[in-house]
Design an enzyme around this catalytic site. Structure first.
Site, mmCIF file in Angstrom:
data_model
loop_
_atom_site.group_PDB
_atom_site.id
_atom_site.type_symbol
_atom_site.label_atom_id
_atom_site.label_comp_id
_atom_site.label_asym_id
_atom_site.label_seq_id
_atom_site.Cartn_x
_atom_site.Cartn_y
_atom_site.Cartn_z
ATOM 1 C CB THR A 181 -0.797 -0.072 1.287
ATOM 2 O OG1 THR A 181 -1.355 -1.225 1.658
ATOM 3 C CG2 THR A 181 -1.913 1.118 1.309
ATOM 4 N NE ARG A 209 -8.359 -8.104 -0.652
ATOM 5 C CZ ARG A 209 -7.466 -7.308 -0.136
ATOM 6 N NH1 ARG A 209 -6.894 -6.550 -0.886
ATOM 7 N NH2 ARG A 209 -6.808 -7.492 0.908
ATOM 8 N N GLY A 211 -9.933 -4.175 -0.361
ATOM 9 C CA GLY A 211 -9.357 -4.434 0.837
ATOM 10 C C GLY A 211 -9.383 -3.089 1.715
ATOM 11 C CG ASP A 212 -6.571 -1.976 4.893
ATOM 12 O OD1 ASP A 212 -5.927 -2.849 3.927
ATOM 13 O OD2 ASP A 212 -5.840 -1.266 5.519
ATOM 14 C CB THR A 231 0.789 -0.841 4.627
ATOM 15 O OG1 THR A 231 1.181 -1.540 3.535
ATOM 16 C CG2 THR A 231 1.680 -0.717 5.629
ATOM 17 N N GLY A 232 -0.692 -3.696 4.824
ATOM 18 C CA GLY A 232 -0.533 -4.949 5.412
ATOM 19 C C GLY A 232 -1.654 -5.649 4.611
ATOM 20 N N GLY A 234 -5.065 -6.639 4.760
ATOM 21 C CA GLY A 234 -6.450 -5.751 4.638
ATOM 22 C C GLY A 234 -7.272 -6.273 5.627
#
Length: 327
Positions: A181, A209, A211-212, A231-232, A234
């Site tokens: 991210t 999909r 993510g966060d 970041t990571g 999600g």
């Protein structure tokens, strides 16, 4: 990572921080600064956002981004984008509409075109190294080293077999698949905070999909106490509501952003999630906390003599709030 790759990554991080800080140095807003920094990363093919976005299961780049102005309690987000060159700028346009907060897919892209944002052919997002990463997830290696499966012409060796798109229910080997991210947090001369986040998501993710990164309160959040970008993995950040959780700990428990970030990322780690956050408070105190082996990061302020400092690995400390958690 080769030394040349590391050098290019550090240069990209330095440039983005430099561009964002230049906005602040001229008296610009925190919102302008985070958008500028994130756009610089979206335009750099080395980072998983914009031009450097990963591919989904079907070989398509689906992008997403969000932005939040903490002083105005305003937010905007967009996801499932395939033609918007700079998703973070679309997120800002949504925020400034003062009507909706979150748009997706064709409707979001139509709005981007209406607002005069740059629209590109989906082929703009294609990069060789991301395509090779995508393909690596669908190769049976049969004892052949993965590196020997992919030739310079993307041909496969006789001992490697490729899974056709019609049979791809999920990648066969997750270990080679990148995530990532880009994000930025800033405080301006008025003490106002802003945060922005953008990504191509998880390599070989399912079509559709989300993510966060575009989820306000998970991947991005800003108020008058703290600005956060995550970041990571999600799914973990969405379940935890990471960015908002940090803000609540700051306001309700009286923790510093550094303390709150450390507690929240440590808690996530116990559930199996990995990743990190960057935060800043109205006094300009930074926090960069992560549980992964490393996190691309940069920081610029008067404390660094107005010159960005850059970190990649876990053993680098570039600011007082730069913390690598080992559990």
């Amino acid at each position: 990572m080769s030394s040349d790759e590391e050098k290019q990554l550090r240069a990209g991080l330095f440039h983005a921080a430099e561009q964002g800080y230049a906005v602040l140095a001229k008296g610009g807003s925190a919102t302008d600064a985070v958008e500028t920094a994130v756009r610089a990363l979206e335009d750099n093919p080395l980072f998983n956002a914009g031009k450097g976005a990963v591919f989904n299961r079907d070989g398509v780049n689906q992008l997403e981004a969000s932005i939040m102005n903490g002083n105005a309690n305003a937010a905007g987000a967009a996801t499932l984008l395939t033609t918007v060159k700079n998703p973070v700028s679309l997120a800002r346009k949504v925020m400034e509409s003062n009507f909706h907060v979150f748009l997706c897919g064709p409707g979001a892209e139509h709005y981007a075109k209406e607002q005069g944002l740059e629209i590109v052919d989906p082929s703009y997002f294609w990069t060789k190294h991301r395509w090779e990463q995508h393909e690596r997830g669908y190769i049976h290696t049969a004892d052949t080293p993965i590196e020997k499966c992919m030739g310079s012409s993307n041909s496969l060796s006789p001992t490697c077999t490729h899974v056709p798109i019609s049979e791809r229910n999920g990648p066969h080997d997750y270990s080679h698949l990148p995530m990532g991210t880009v994000g930025s947090v800033a405080v301006d001369v008025n003490g106002y905070l802003a945060a922005a986040t953008s990504t191509g998501g998880m390599s070989n993710k399912w079509n559709g999909r989300i993510g966060d990164s575009p989820v306000i309160g998970a991947g991005t959040f800003a108020d008058k106490a703290v600005a956060v970008s995550s970041t990571g993995a999600g799914e973990y950040f969405i379940r935890q509501g990471t960015a908002r959780y940090i803000s609540l700990r700051v306001q309700l428990l009286g923790e510093s952003p550094r303390q709150a970030s450390r507690a929240v990322i440590a808690e996530m780690k116990t559930t199996g999630g990995d990743g990190g956050v960057i935060c800043i408070d109205p006094d300009g105190n930074p926090s960069m906390v992560f549980s992964s082996a490393g996190m691309y990061r940069a920081y610029c302020s008067t404390a660094t003599e107005n010159v960005p400092v850059v970190g990649i690995f876990g053993d680098e400390v570039i600011a007082p709030g730069d913390i690598h958690i080992e559990i």
